[in-house]
Design a protein around this motif. Sequence first.
Motif, PDB file in Angstrom:
ATOM      1  N   MET A 114       0.848  -1.187   0.000  1.00  0.00           N
ATOM      2  CA  MET A 114       0.000   0.000   0.000  1.00  0.00           C
ATOM      3  C   MET A 114       0.883   1.235   0.000  1.00  0.00           C
ATOM      4  SD  MET A 114      -3.169   0.949   0.046  1.00  0.00           S
ATOM      5  CE  MET A 114      -4.162   2.380   0.419  1.00  0.00           C
ATOM      6  N   ALA A 115       0.721   2.085  -0.992  1.00  0.00           N
ATOM      7  CA  ALA A 115       1.557   3.279  -1.107  1.00  0.00           C
ATOM      8  C   ALA A 115       0.957   4.427  -0.301  1.00  0.00           C
ATOM      9  CB  ALA A 115       1.708   3.674  -2.567  1.00  0.00           C
ATOM     10  N   ASP A 116       1.817   5.118   0.438  1.00  0.00           N
ATOM     11  CA  ASP A 116       1.413   6.283   1.218  1.00  0.00           C
ATOM     12  C   ASP A 116       1.989   7.545   0.585  1.00  0.00           C
ATOM     13  OD1 ASP A 116       0.107   4.723   3.162  1.00  0.00           O
ATOM     14  OD2 ASP A 116       2.027   4.317   4.154  1.00  0.00           O
ATOM     15  N   HIS A 117       1.216   8.630   0.677  1.00  0.00           N
ATOM     16  CA  HIS A 117       1.655   9.904   0.100  1.00  0.00           C
ATOM     17  C   HIS A 117       2.531  10.652   1.097  1.00  0.00           C
ATOM     18  CE1 HIS A 117       1.447  13.267  -2.664  1.00  0.00           C
ATOM     19  NE2 HIS A 117       1.241  14.065  -1.628  1.00  0.00           N
ATOM     20  N   HIS A 118       3.648  11.218   0.614  1.00  0.00           N
ATOM     21  CA  HIS A 118       4.566  11.986   1.467  1.00  0.00           C
ATOM     22  C   HIS A 118       4.977  13.267   0.746  1.00  0.00           C
ATOM     23  CE1 HIS A 118       5.318   8.704   4.431  1.00  0.00           C
ATOM     24  NE2 HIS A 118       5.069   7.929   3.371  1.00  0.00           N
ATOM     25  N   GLU A 119       5.264  14.299   1.537  1.00  0.00           N
ATOM     26  CA  GLU A 119       5.701  15.574   0.974  1.00  0.00           C
ATOM     27  C   GLU A 119       6.915  16.095   1.732  1.00  0.00           C
ATOM     28  OE1 GLU A 119       2.646  18.486   0.733  1.00  0.00           O
ATOM     29  OE2 GLU A 119       1.357  17.291  -0.587  1.00  0.00           O
ATOM     30  N   TRP A 120       7.776  16.821   1.003  1.00  0.00           N
ATOM     31  CA  TRP A 120       8.958  17.454   1.584  1.00  0.00           C
ATOM     32  C   TRP A 120       9.042  18.902   1.111  1.00  0.00           C
ATOM     33  CZ3 TRP A 120       8.705  12.439   0.265  1.00  0.00           C
ATOM     34  CH2 TRP A 120       9.254  11.473   1.127  1.00  0.00           C
ATOM     35  N   HIS A 121       9.628  19.746   1.944  1.00  0.00           N
ATOM     36  CA  HIS A 121      10.016  21.091   1.521  1.00  0.00           C
ATOM     37  C   HIS A 121      11.498  21.013   1.172  1.00  0.00           C
ATOM     38  CE1 HIS A 121       9.906  25.455   1.304  1.00  0.00           C
ATOM     39  NE2 HIS A 121      11.066  25.451   1.925  1.00  0.00           N
ATOM     40  N   VAL A 122      11.863  21.458  -0.041  1.00  0.00           N
ATOM     41  CA  VAL A 122      13.228  21.303  -0.539  1.00  0.00           C
ATOM     42  C   VAL A 122      13.841  22.678  -0.796  1.00  0.00           C
ATOM     43  CG1 VAL A 122      14.708  20.258  -2.277  1.00  0.00           C
ATOM     44  CG2 VAL A 122      12.586  19.110  -1.604  1.00  0.00           C
ATOM     45  N   ASP A 123      14.886  23.009  -0.072  1.00  0.00           N
ATOM     46  CA  ASP A 123      15.613  24.262  -0.275  1.00  0.00           C
ATOM     47  C   ASP A 123      16.740  24.053  -1.284  1.00  0.00           C
ATOM     48  OD1 ASP A 123      14.230  25.991   1.426  1.00  0.00           O
ATOM     49  OD2 ASP A 123      15.267  25.207   3.185  1.00  0.00           O
ATOM     50  N   GLY A 124      16.987  25.073  -2.102  1.00  0.00           N
ATOM     51  CA  GLY A 124      18.142  25.042  -2.998  1.00  0.00           C
ATOM     52  C   GLY A 124      17.825  24.731  -4.440  1.00  0.00           C
ATOM     53  N   MET A 125      16.547  24.464  -4.768  1.00  0.00           N
ATOM     54  CA  MET A 125      16.176  24.214  -6.171  1.00  0.00           C
ATOM     55  C   MET A 125      16.021  25.555  -6.891  1.00  0.00           C
ATOM     56  SD  MET A 125      13.498  21.043  -6.304  1.00  0.00           S
ATOM     57  CE  MET A 125      12.225  21.847  -5.359  1.00  0.00           C
ATOM     58  N   ASP A 126      16.825  25.769  -7.926  1.00  0.00           N
ATOM     59  CA  ASP A 126      16.804  27.054  -8.615  1.00  0.00           C
ATOM     60  C   ASP A 126      16.403  26.968 -10.081  1.00  0.00           C
ATOM     61  OD1 ASP A 126      17.723  28.240  -6.262  1.00  0.00           O
ATOM     62  OD2 ASP A 126      19.813  27.872  -6.810  1.00  0.00           O
TER      63      ASP A 126
ATOM     64  N   VAL B 248       9.079   3.725  -5.074  1.00  0.00           N
ATOM     65  CA  VAL B 248       8.774   5.154  -5.213  1.00  0.00           C
ATOM     66  C   VAL B 248       7.932   5.368  -6.464  1.00  0.00           C
ATOM     67  CG1 VAL B 248       9.725   7.464  -5.511  1.00  0.00           C
ATOM     68  CG2 VAL B 248      10.891   5.819  -4.041  1.00  0.00           C
ATOM     69  N   GLU B 249       6.800   6.059  -6.317  1.00  0.00           N
ATOM     70  CA  GLU B 249       5.895   6.296  -7.438  1.00  0.00           C
ATOM     71  C   GLU B 249       5.372   7.734  -7.407  1.00  0.00           C
ATOM     72  OE1 GLU B 249       2.759   3.533  -6.892  1.00  0.00           O
ATOM     73  OE2 GLU B 249       3.955   1.748  -7.378  1.00  0.00           O
ATOM     74  N   ASP B 250       4.808   8.151  -8.535  1.00  0.00           N
ATOM     75  CA  ASP B 250       4.098   9.435  -8.648  1.00  0.00           C
ATOM     76  C   ASP B 250       4.930  10.601  -8.094  1.00  0.00           C
ATOM     77  OD1 ASP B 250       2.008  11.087  -9.343  1.00  0.00           O
ATOM     78  OD2 ASP B 250       0.957  10.843  -7.441  1.00  0.00           O
TER      79      ASP B 250
ATOM     80  N   LEU C 144       5.029   6.273  -1.497  1.00  0.00           N
ATOM     81  CA  LEU C 144       6.023   5.281  -1.075  1.00  0.00           C
ATOM     82  C   LEU C 144       5.355   3.980  -0.663  1.00  0.00           C
ATOM     83  CD1 LEU C 144       8.519   7.271   1.212  1.00  0.00           C
ATOM     84  CD2 LEU C 144       8.821   6.597  -1.161  1.00  0.00           C
ATOM     85  N   ASP C 145       5.962   2.892  -1.071  1.00  0.00           N
ATOM     86  CA  ASP C 145       5.575   1.572  -0.579  1.00  0.00           C
ATOM     87  C   ASP C 145       6.402   1.321   0.676  1.00  0.00           C
ATOM     88  OD1 ASP C 145       5.110  -1.055  -0.003  1.00  0.00           O
ATOM     89  OD2 ASP C 145       5.408  -1.786  -2.054  1.00  0.00           O
ATOM     90  N   GLY C 146       5.766   1.480   1.839  1.00  0.00           N
ATOM     91  CA  GLY C 146       6.475   1.408   3.117  1.00  0.00           C
ATOM     92  C   GLY C 146       7.191   0.099   3.368  1.00  0.00           C
ATOM     93  N   SER C 147       6.784  -0.960   2.683  1.00  0.00           N
ATOM     94  CA  SER C 147       7.432  -2.256   2.883  1.00  0.00           C
ATOM     95  C   SER C 147       8.761  -2.354   2.138  1.00  0.00           C
ATOM     96  CB  SER C 147       6.495  -3.383   2.428  1.00  0.00           C
ATOM     97  OG  SER C 147       6.253  -3.290   1.022  1.00  0.00           O
ATOM     98  N   ARG C 148       9.018  -1.418   1.213  1.00  0.00           N
ATOM     99  CA  ARG C 148      10.233  -1.494   0.399  1.00  0.00           C
ATOM    100  C   ARG C 148      11.204  -0.345   0.665  1.00  0.00           C
ATOM    101  NH1 ARG C 148       8.395  -2.070  -5.650  1.00  0.00           N
ATOM    102  NH2 ARG C 148      10.573  -2.729  -5.890  1.00  0.00           N
TER     103      ARG C 148
END
Length: 729
Positions: free
Chosen positions: A1-13, A31-33, A47-51
């Motif tokens: 079962m894939a879970d949705h995750h988000e990150w804030h990423v600094d330094g992308m220009d 890792v998908e989508d 993310l597939d939490g098992s992998r």
Amino acid sequence: MADHHEWHVDGMDCPSCAGKIRGALERLPGVEDIRVSVINETLSLSLDGSRISPERVTATVRQLGYQATPSSETPPDPAAEEETRSRWYATGKGRLALASGGALAAATLLRLFTDETLAYWGFFAACLVGLVPIARRALTSARAGMPFTIEMLMTIAAGGALIIGAAGEAALVILLFSVGEILEGVAADRARAGIRSLADLVPRSARLETAPGETRTVDAAHLKVGQVVVVRPGDRIPADGAILEGRSAIDESPVTGESVPRSKDVDDAVHAGSINHDAVLRIRVTRPPEDNTIARIIRLVEEAQEARAPTERFIDRFSRIYMPVVVGIAVLVAVVPPLAVGGGWSEWVYRALALLLIGCPCALVISVPASIASALSVGTRRGLLLKGGAVIEATARASVVAFDKTGTLTAGQPVVTDVVAVDAAGDADAVATLAASLEQGSSHPLAEAILQHARTRGLSLTRVSESKAIAGHGVEGRIDSCRVCVVSPRYAAEQGVLPEPLRSRIAALEAAGKTVVVVVDGDTAIGLIALRDEPRQDAIEGVRALEAMGVRALMLTGDNPRTAASIAGAIGLEHRAGLLPDDKVTMIRELVARERVMMVGDGINDAPALAASHVGVAMGSGTDVALETADGALLRNRVSDVAAMIGLARETMANIRQNIVIALGLKGVFLITTVLGITGLWLAILADTGATVLVTLNALRLLRARSGAEASQSPAQGEALASGAPARA
């Protein structure tokens, strides 16, 4: 079962940064989508939490040189984030540049006060200070299947320079590269600033009504649909809503770009971020904070950033071939002259390393998205929403604009144009009073127009009894036991109450494209009322602006030919009348076969025609349909903004072409001078960094420049979403 995750990423220009992150994560199991937003500096995926664990994703992104923070852990504080952006030296790239600069300065002092050997090792160490983090990022990208990155080229060039004894130049190259990255970051933040400032338009607090006459201050982000807020004069409206009580002038420029405040009354819709001018308003919240108009505009612009233009996709494909070719040429430059003609290995390896730096495609890759980002930002400020680079490119090529009539070229609401009494000495106001009295309570557009005319004239209406509709013909009732009615001319003629003098007047009014009703008192027609859906005030100016740009304008309508000819003649454009929705689609398809077509409609009834055109644009002041259908939207409901949109698109494409010339031109010049031995390592990296900065600064000019359409209008009228779907061919 894939879970949705988000990150804030600094330094992308730039998109290259997003590409590295996406490429590295695509190779991880489970890792998908993957979605990376440069403008919003966010990463989201499933993310597939098992992998795989979220921690591994965070570590991978950090190994690439970006600061990744899970959104669930530490939601970014906007104030603290803005303060960090203003202090470049507090960023990771800033600290790296300062460390490289400090180490280079120390090595330079060693050269001045000690022997050359010690100074060499000082420069060697200074180079390693900046090179190690860059090399680590290069290896991470290489392991992810992306060996040809700017970091890898820098690592090879600087490492090779150390091997052949050019430690001083290698250290300077690393410093210049670090400074260039800082400048790119500053420029990228400038492009983001216009979008970030939109969020600041919505107040952070609201005065929530808890009981009649009682309020308390709450966080505007926590408002719920159905709650009532009180907005004082001078305050910003905290949420999308409808006025329950009060009448005031509302400045909607933050949302629509319209500088003239609009009068709003009970039941009128208002937008979050608008400014209340005159009176206290009670407003019922109709949308949650995360879905208010400004939030949707921000979301649409962010999504539009991800919709790449055909030119951008071509540049991306070209750069993937270009970099390996440059590396191959550099190898040949290093090997062939020494083996073929006995050239010095050190000299030709040095030239090959400089050639690697010249070959960095950063300026070329950023040339298109930098311009697109600026165009989307300035378009949003001017009430022009363009849903991505593909739409901008298609809009710039438009050669004909097809307009719907009702609600687009006209206001969509009929108004009374003539009130005629039967007798020359008759009272026109008496005719209007009787008609308006009969029409009280009716929701028919003609009835509303007659009532509005009576209100404007300040007429006192009479009570009517036994009011009822005459199916397909009008309405009738009684005043003091006398039968009165407002009916069509045909019905009046059938009833024998239409005198001959009125017949010729009716024919003249209908020939002018007007709808005519007959007002009857008892058995006598006492007058006529003529109504028409009038052209928008700026329609003539908007069509003229298009003609000045070499764009043909055409009106498509379902109205009868007489009315269509009258409206088209008043505005000054071609027309096709009597068209059903299917006929409009057929007409658009015929045009598409030979020209580049933009269709402008109200976004509701014209959906099929909008979809059939190359670019579909919806009119509408922040409505759902205007924002979420078609390829673009004109938030100010101005016909003149069509020319402004095309002008902005053309200026953007010209800016892109300039950027490509700058990027390739500088590289071409320095490529030749490097092979000939005229320029060395530090000039090579300076040329690459300089080209990137020049391209970015040129793109930022769009934030300040007037659009071509504005320049062509007198007075100037023109001041950028949805899914980011590409323009249709």
